[in-house]
Design a protein around this motif. Sequence first.
Motif, PDB file in Angstrom:
ATOM      1  N   GLY A  89       0.814  -1.217   0.000  1.00  0.00           N
ATOM      2  CA  GLY A  89       0.000   0.000   0.000  1.00  0.00           C
ATOM      3  C   GLY A  89       0.839   1.255   0.000  1.00  0.00           C
ATOM      4  N   ALA A  90       1.854   1.307  -0.842  1.00  0.00           N
ATOM      5  CA  ALA A  90       2.814   2.406  -0.824  1.00  0.00           C
ATOM      6  C   ALA A  90       2.198   3.753  -1.172  1.00  0.00           C
ATOM      7  CB  ALA A  90       3.960   2.102  -1.784  1.00  0.00           C
ATOM      8  N   LYS A  91       1.058   3.767  -1.831  1.00  0.00           N
ATOM      9  CA  LYS A  91       0.466   5.047  -2.216  1.00  0.00           C
ATOM     10  C   LYS A  91      -0.117   5.788  -1.016  1.00  0.00           C
ATOM     11  CE  LYS A  91      -4.095   3.283  -3.104  1.00  0.00           C
ATOM     12  NZ  LYS A  91      -4.608   2.215  -3.875  1.00  0.00           N
ATOM     13  N   MET A  92      -0.344   5.079   0.083  1.00  0.00           N
ATOM     14  CA  MET A  92      -0.971   5.684   1.255  1.00  0.00           C
ATOM     15  C   MET A  92       0.083   6.242   2.210  1.00  0.00           C
ATOM     16  SD  MET A  92      -4.018   3.009   2.021  1.00  0.00           S
ATOM     17  CE  MET A  92      -3.015   1.545   1.891  1.00  0.00           C
ATOM     18  N   SER A  93      -0.246   7.348   2.836  1.00  0.00           N
ATOM     19  CA  SER A  93       0.697   7.981   3.755  1.00  0.00           C
ATOM     20  C   SER A  93       0.970   7.113   4.971  1.00  0.00           C
ATOM     21  CB  SER A  93       0.174   9.344   4.188  1.00  0.00           C
ATOM     22  OG  SER A  93      -1.058   9.213   4.861  1.00  0.00           O
ATOM     23  N   LYS A  94       0.023   6.277   5.371  1.00  0.00           N
ATOM     24  CA  LYS A  94       0.244   5.430   6.545  1.00  0.00           C
ATOM     25  C   LYS A  94       1.340   4.402   6.301  1.00  0.00           C
ATOM     26  CE  LYS A  94      -4.140   3.929   5.772  1.00  0.00           C
ATOM     27  NZ  LYS A  94      -5.443   3.487   6.196  1.00  0.00           N
ATOM     28  N   SER A  95       1.493   3.935   5.071  1.00  0.00           N
ATOM     29  CA  SER A  95       2.573   2.985   4.802  1.00  0.00           C
ATOM     30  C   SER A  95       3.931   3.686   4.858  1.00  0.00           C
ATOM     31  CB  SER A  95       2.370   2.305   3.451  1.00  0.00           C
ATOM     32  OG  SER A  95       2.402   3.244   2.413  1.00  0.00           O
ATOM     33  N   LEU A  96       3.990   4.922   4.378  1.00  0.00           N
ATOM     34  CA  LEU A  96       5.239   5.674   4.485  1.00  0.00           C
ATOM     35  C   LEU A  96       5.551   5.973   5.952  1.00  0.00           C
ATOM     36  CD1 LEU A  96       7.606   7.108   3.175  1.00  0.00           C
ATOM     37  CD2 LEU A  96       6.156   9.125   2.917  1.00  0.00           C
ATOM     38  N   HIS A  97       4.534   6.279   6.732  1.00  0.00           N
ATOM     39  CA  HIS A  97       4.737   6.529   8.160  1.00  0.00           C
ATOM     40  C   HIS A  97       5.277   5.277   8.846  1.00  0.00           C
ATOM     41  CE1 HIS A  97       4.124   8.248  12.100  1.00  0.00           C
ATOM     42  NE2 HIS A  97       3.432   7.175  12.446  1.00  0.00           N
ATOM     43  N   LEU A  98       4.706   4.123   8.511  1.00  0.00           N
ATOM     44  CA  LEU A  98       5.181   2.866   9.071  1.00  0.00           C
ATOM     45  C   LEU A  98       6.635   2.612   8.669  1.00  0.00           C
ATOM     46  CD1 LEU A  98       4.608   0.206  10.573  1.00  0.00           C
ATOM     47  CD2 LEU A  98       3.837  -0.712   8.387  1.00  0.00           C
ATOM     48  N   ALA A  99       6.959   2.865   7.416  1.00  0.00           N
ATOM     49  CA  ALA A  99       8.337   2.674   6.949  1.00  0.00           C
ATOM     50  C   ALA A  99       9.296   3.586   7.706  1.00  0.00           C
ATOM     51  CB  ALA A  99       8.416   2.938   5.448  1.00  0.00           C
ATOM     52  N   ARG A 100       8.893   4.826   7.937  1.00  0.00           N
ATOM     53  CA  ARG A 100       9.744   5.758   8.686  1.00  0.00           C
ATOM     54  C   ARG A 100       9.956   5.290  10.117  1.00  0.00           C
ATOM     55  NH1 ARG A 100       6.870  11.195   6.391  1.00  0.00           N
ATOM     56  NH2 ARG A 100       8.137  11.405   4.516  1.00  0.00           N
ATOM     57  N   CYS A 101       8.891   4.823  10.752  1.00  0.00           N
ATOM     58  CA  CYS A 101       9.012   4.332  12.135  1.00  0.00           C
ATOM     59  C   CYS A 101       9.915   3.119  12.212  1.00  0.00           C
ATOM     60  CB  CYS A 101       7.635   3.998  12.697  1.00  0.00           C
ATOM     61  SG  CYS A 101       6.604   5.436  13.000  1.00  0.00           S
ATOM     62  N   LEU A 102       9.770   2.193  11.286  1.00  0.00           N
ATOM     63  CA  LEU A 102      10.604   1.002  11.291  1.00  0.00           C
ATOM     64  C   LEU A 102      12.067   1.347  11.041  1.00  0.00           C
ATOM     65  CD1 LEU A 102       8.278  -1.398   9.307  1.00  0.00           C
ATOM     66  CD2 LEU A 102       8.909  -1.599  11.713  1.00  0.00           C
ATOM     67  N   LYS A 103      12.315   2.251  10.113  1.00  0.00           N
ATOM     68  CA  LYS A 103      13.692   2.629   9.792  1.00  0.00           C
ATOM     69  C   LYS A 103      14.324   3.380  10.957  1.00  0.00           C
ATOM     70  CE  LYS A 103      16.530   2.557   6.283  1.00  0.00           C
ATOM     71  NZ  LYS A 103      16.951   1.345   5.641  1.00  0.00           N
ATOM     72  N   ARG A 104      13.532   4.202  11.638  1.00  0.00           N
ATOM     73  CA  ARG A 104      14.043   4.968  12.770  1.00  0.00           C
ATOM     74  C   ARG A 104      14.419   4.042  13.926  1.00  0.00           C
ATOM     75  NH1 ARG A 104       9.724   8.210  14.612  1.00  0.00           N
ATOM     76  NH2 ARG A 104       9.860   9.247  12.618  1.00  0.00           N
ATOM     77  N   ALA A 105      13.731   2.909  14.039  1.00  0.00           N
ATOM     78  CA  ALA A 105      14.002   1.980  15.136  1.00  0.00           C
ATOM     79  C   ALA A 105      15.426   1.441  15.079  1.00  0.00           C
ATOM     80  CB  ALA A 105      12.992   0.842  15.108  1.00  0.00           C
ATOM     81  N   ASP A 106      15.896   1.070  13.903  1.00  0.00           N
ATOM     82  CA  ASP A 106      17.259   0.556  13.764  1.00  0.00           C
ATOM     83  C   ASP A 106      17.683   0.686  12.306  1.00  0.00           C
ATOM     84  OD1 ASP A 106      19.692  -0.567  14.180  1.00  0.00           O
ATOM     85  OD2 ASP A 106      18.940  -2.462  14.971  1.00  0.00           O
ATOM     86  N   PRO A 107      18.221   1.840  11.913  1.00  0.00           N
ATOM     87  CA  PRO A 107      18.524   2.101  10.495  1.00  0.00           C
ATOM     88  C   PRO A 107      19.517   1.125   9.865  1.00  0.00           C
ATOM     89  CG  PRO A 107      18.759   4.107  11.804  1.00  0.00           C
ATOM     90  CD  PRO A 107      18.530   2.986  12.752  1.00  0.00           C
ATOM     91  N   GLU A 108      20.458   0.587  10.664  1.00  0.00           N
ATOM     92  CA  GLU A 108      21.464  -0.313  10.091  1.00  0.00           C
ATOM     93  C   GLU A 108      20.903  -1.711   9.836  1.00  0.00           C
ATOM     94  OE1 GLU A 108      22.364   1.472  13.026  1.00  0.00           O
ATOM     95  OE2 GLU A 108      23.194   3.050  11.775  1.00  0.00           O
ATOM     96  N   ARG A 109      19.903  -2.115  10.610  1.00  0.00           N
ATOM     97  CA  ARG A 109      19.404  -3.488  10.507  1.00  0.00           C
ATOM     98  C   ARG A 109      18.152  -3.629   9.668  1.00  0.00           C
ATOM     99  NH1 ARG A 109      18.306  -6.327  15.764  1.00  0.00           N
ATOM    100  NH2 ARG A 109      17.902  -7.979  14.306  1.00  0.00           N
ATOM    101  N   VAL A 110      17.411  -2.565   9.436  1.00  0.00           N
ATOM    102  CA  VAL A 110      16.118  -2.675   8.769  1.00  0.00           C
ATOM    103  C   VAL A 110      16.237  -2.243   7.309  1.00  0.00           C
ATOM    104  CG1 VAL A 110      13.736  -1.864   8.765  1.00  0.00           C
ATOM    105  CG2 VAL A 110      14.886  -2.274  10.921  1.00  0.00           C
ATOM    106  N   LYS A 111      15.752  -3.101   6.424  1.00  0.00           N
ATOM    107  CA  LYS A 111      15.695  -2.787   4.989  1.00  0.00           C
ATOM    108  C   LYS A 111      14.213  -2.725   4.615  1.00  0.00           C
ATOM    109  CE  LYS A 111      16.738  -5.949   1.905  1.00  0.00           C
ATOM    110  NZ  LYS A 111      17.431  -6.852   0.978  1.00  0.00           N
ATOM    111  N   ILE A 112      13.769  -1.587   4.091  1.00  0.00           N
ATOM    112  CA  ILE A 112      12.363  -1.361   3.769  1.00  0.00           C
ATOM    113  C   ILE A 112      12.134  -1.559   2.279  1.00  0.00           C
ATOM    114  CG2 ILE A 112      10.467   0.296   3.816  1.00  0.00           C
ATOM    115  CD1 ILE A 112      11.357  -0.430   6.585  1.00  0.00           C
ATOM    116  N   VAL A 113      11.144  -2.404   1.949  1.00  0.00           N
ATOM    117  CA  VAL A 113      10.720  -2.611   0.566  1.00  0.00           C
ATOM    118  C   VAL A 113       9.252  -2.205   0.493  1.00  0.00           C
ATOM    119  CG1 VAL A 113      10.450  -4.252  -1.318  1.00  0.00           C
ATOM    120  CG2 VAL A 113      12.318  -4.532   0.317  1.00  0.00           C
ATOM    121  N   LEU A 114       8.968  -1.125  -0.224  1.00  0.00           N
ATOM    122  CA  LEU A 114       7.588  -0.682  -0.414  1.00  0.00           C
ATOM    123  C   LEU A 114       7.004  -1.369  -1.633  1.00  0.00           C
ATOM    124  CD1 LEU A 114       7.331   3.155   0.273  1.00  0.00           C
ATOM    125  CD2 LEU A 114       6.382   1.298   1.586  1.00  0.00           C
ATOM    126  N   ILE A 115       5.745  -1.798  -1.507  1.00  0.00           N
ATOM    127  CA  ILE A 115       5.091  -2.535  -2.591  1.00  0.00           C
ATOM    128  C   ILE A 115       3.775  -1.846  -2.942  1.00  0.00           C
ATOM    129  CG2 ILE A 115       4.077  -4.737  -3.235  1.00  0.00           C
ATOM    130  CD1 ILE A 115       5.928  -6.006  -1.135  1.00  0.00           C
TER     131      ILE A 115
END
Length: 158
Positions: A89-115
Amino acid sequence: PAPVVEKSAAPTDGILVPTSLDVILMDRIRCLVHIVLLVLLIPTSCLYAAFVYCKEACASRETATSSAEEAKSPPGSGKKEVITVLVTGAKMSKSLHLARCLKRADPERVKIVLIEIEKYWLSGSRFSNVVDFFETVSNPRTDPEAYHRDLMALAVKH
């Protein structure tokens, strides 16, 4: 019984305007009660904000301590595994928000793939700095089997 609302003599574009003094008085009393309650709850809101601030400060201090301990350990002993997260659901702002939160948690360990489905291939989320990969898949409404197959392929790929 419900208060009687009459149409005002003044032109109001078809909007019903209360003319009864009881209705007007009850509306004003209700607004005054809301204002008083909001003012009375200000200390509670401040206490809650202070609690959350202290909690976050303690959590960041613990994170800094654990990262300092990891830096002292010999190299190669604590190799971190990269976690890949597929966010649909990459077109929705909530998916981008989730991606930002996950990346902020541990930037070195988390790889985000938007679909997203092919129809929305030019989503603005694909250009975010937190997104490592952006992939398009088949529409699940028109072809659920292809969608499932595409998700499985992406899981294997990343």
